[in-house]
Design a protein around this motif. Structure first.
Motif, PDB file in Angstrom:
ATOM      1  N   THR A 106       0.822  -1.273  -0.037  1.00  0.00           N
ATOM      2  CA  THR A 106       0.118  -0.054   0.031  1.00  0.00           C
ATOM      3  C   THR A 106       0.843   1.256   0.073  1.00  0.00           C
ATOM      4  OG1 THR A 106      -1.851  -1.481   1.235  1.00  0.00           O
ATOM      5  CG2 THR A 106      -1.880   1.199   1.090  1.00  0.00           C
ATOM      6  N   ALA A 107       2.278   1.268   0.809  1.00  0.00           N
ATOM      7  CA  ALA A 107       2.884   2.339   0.781  1.00  0.00           C
ATOM      8  C   ALA A 107       3.594   2.378  -0.605  1.00  0.00           C
ATOM      9  CB  ALA A 107       3.611   2.301   2.040  1.00  0.00           C
ATOM     10  N   GLY A 125      -0.060   3.330   4.961  1.00  0.00           N
ATOM     11  CA  GLY A 125      -0.121   1.845   4.856  1.00  0.00           C
ATOM     12  C   GLY A 125      -0.646   1.151   5.989  1.00  0.00           C
ATOM     13  N   SER A 129      -3.708  -0.923   6.982  1.00  0.00           N
ATOM     14  CA  SER A 129      -3.557  -2.400   6.807  1.00  0.00           C
ATOM     15  C   SER A 129      -4.577  -3.268   7.558  1.00  0.00           C
ATOM     16  CB  SER A 129      -2.104  -2.535   7.045  1.00  0.00           C
ATOM     17  OG  SER A 129      -1.762  -2.275   8.289  1.00  0.00           O
ATOM     18  N   LEU A 307      -5.186  -1.227  -1.885  1.00  0.00           N
ATOM     19  CA  LEU A 307      -5.342  -1.930  -0.856  1.00  0.00           C
ATOM     20  C   LEU A 307      -6.114  -3.278  -1.252  1.00  0.00           C
ATOM     21  CD1 LEU A 307      -4.971  -2.473   2.280  1.00  0.00           C
ATOM     22  CD2 LEU A 307      -6.860  -1.142   2.615  1.00  0.00           C
TER      23      LEU A 307
END
Length: 513
Positions: A106-107, A125, A129, A307
């Protein structure tokens, strides 16, 4: 504060509470997690609409963390150990390695697609998460899913808050330099091990004490039980360990022990959990300003898609690779990773830590949670049916509710004979329920019928049965089996197992035990 101010505050608080309860009923009827309507109540009360101003991120962080502790204690108290014990290893892998994978992927998406610097990208992120226990419990417990799937999601959502909170705290205090992987790993291991050990120890102490101490009133037992869970949370936090995992495990130990007044304890814990959820979500709705959210829509959609469609599937399929689990179940677990209050609470941590750009993260996280809860929540029943996880006719099967009778060491079971159920036309004696289970009352067309051996069941009949905890599961299985195949269910090989494949479904149906 004057007495008149107190009356005004109580009037507003009571009205908001009742409005939130009505919102919960509405959300349940339309298949949405209640958090969305609770958040809407908070937004309506905020300074952009009604005008109530609340922008204290530090207070929101403290109250939010305390509310999460209550929610997780309630989650532990109401989680059936039998349903999750065989799933602890895969749930633990998802809650640790899966979280790490989700954070990194995600980051990376936020960094390369939105141009966000790595510090904020990793923070974002980490914040989004984890799956949310309250959202998962409220949606999945109403779906007739295989026990392996629902148990895995419940266990994961109970465990993965702790690693994400640790990561967010680490990144929020590292405003200048990001910590090395060794430091992060060591911190996570310490917090999980010490927090888990304290939660288990305090839970067992609570079981030992409550079994041997006679309290003067039955209403004190629920208070004492929840208090042990809160003590576990606070004790772990006092030694810089994970209070979240301690609260959940402490509640899990207490909730699965044979303690006095278990029904009252469960009801009290559920009420406390609902109160914590309502207060938490309304407060978080107050914290955001709708006028600032428009600029967060695009980044929220981009990060949410990364995500949902990339990070979550990679983490789920990668982490569950060593475990024998059908691809259909993995796909559903991937899609059912609901986000809720936890990410919004975590978004207050970098604000309190003074991280530059943290306020924009809060707006992105808020919009992401709202949009993707609207997408994922209502789609879960249809998605489960499409994957073959909900058996054909499962919604018309017998649904058994349990009310433990602590004094008699007995359980009261209730069921309604659905239209189309094979229970129709079966006589009471043909149910062949395991002793000492008995049918004590039938409610038919708003009148009561005292059942005899030859009484024949009809569609719409409401049955009350009394059994014991030792044979309750066998009684439920027998009722379910007769509902599927009639009085000859045993001869036809029907066991009534909720996770078995009924006749007529595809042979690769993933529901197995």
């Amino acid at each position: 504060m004057t007495l008149q101010d107190l009356y005004t505050a109580l009037l507003i608080g009571g009205t908001v509470l009742l409005a939130s309860i009505m919102a919960a009923r509405t959300a349940h009827r339309i298949g949405l997690p209640s958090l969305l309507l609770f958040l809407a109540v908070g937004v309506l009360l905020g300074e952009d609409v009604i005008g109530l101003k609340f922008d204290d991120a530090a207070l929101a962080q403290s109250l939010g963390t305390a509310a999460l502790a209550v929610i997780l204690v309630e989650g532990g108290l109401t989680t059936q150990w039998q349903g999750v014990r065989r799933l602890l290893l895969p749930a633990g892998v998802l809650a640790t390695a899966g979280v790490a994978v989700s954070v990194v992927v995600t980051a990376a998406g936020a960094h390369f697609l939105l141009g966000m610097d790595w510090h904020l990208a990793l923070l974002l992120g980490a914040i989004v998460s984890s799956t949310d226990a309250a959202a998962v419990f409220s949606v999945l417990r109403s779906l007739p899913l295989p026990q392996k799937v629902s148990g895995l999601l419940e266990a994961e959502s109970g465990f993965n808050d702790a690693p994400t909170i640790i990561l967010v705290l680490v990144f929020s205090t590292a405003a200048a330099d990001l910590p090395g992987p060794a430091f992060v790993l060591g911190n996570v291991v310490y917090q999980l091990v010490v927090g888990g050990a304290l939660g288990l120890a305090i839970g067992w102490i609570g079981v030992f004490g409550l079994r041997r101490i006679a309290l003067p009133a039955s209403g004190l037992y629920p208070l004492a039980t929840v208090a042990f869970g809160i003590i576990a949370f606070a004790a772990a936090g006092a030694v810089n360990a994970s209070g979240i995992i301690a609260a959940y495990l402490g509640g899990l130990v207490l909730g699965n022990a044979k303690l006095p007044h278990r029904a009252a304890t469960r009801s009290f814990a559920e009420g406390a959990g609902w109160l914590a959820q309502i207060g938490l979500f309304v407060m978080l709705g107050l914290l955001v300003n709708p006028s600032e959210l428009s600029s967060a829509v695009l980044p929220a959609v981009v990060v949410g898609l990364v995500l949902l469609l990339v990070a979550r599937p990679i983490s789920v399929f990668g982490c569950l690779l060593p475990f024998r689990m059908p691809w259909r179940e993995k796909t559903f677990v991937s899609w059912a990773g609901l986000r809720g209050a936890v990410p919004i609470v975590l978004a207050t941590f970098p604000i309190v830590g003074g991280v530059e750009g943290a306020r924009s993260l809060l707006n992105i996280v808020f919009v992401l949670v709202v949009i993707f809860t609207l997408v994922q929540g209502p789609s879960l029943p249809a998605f489960a049916r499409r994957l073959g996880l909900i058996r054909p006719g499962a919604l018309n099967e017998v649904q058994v509710e349990t009310a433990p009778l602590d004094v008699l060491d007995a359980d009261l079971l209730t069921l309604t004979v659905p239209a189309g159920s094979r229970l129709q036309g079966v006589a009471v004696f043909e149910l062949r329920l395991p002793p000492p289970t008995v049918v004590t009352l039938i409610v038919r067309d708003s009148t009561t019928v005292m059942p005899q051996r030859e009484t024949v069941l009809r569609a719409g009949d409401e049955l009350l049965l009394v059994t014991t905890p030792d044979v309750r599961e066998a009684a439920e299985r027998r009722l379910r089996a007769v509902g599927r195949h009639g009085r000859l269910a045993r001869w036809l090989g029907e066991t009534g197992d909720p996770a078995t494949t009924p006749a007529g479904t595809a042979p690769d149906h993933p529901a197995r035990t």
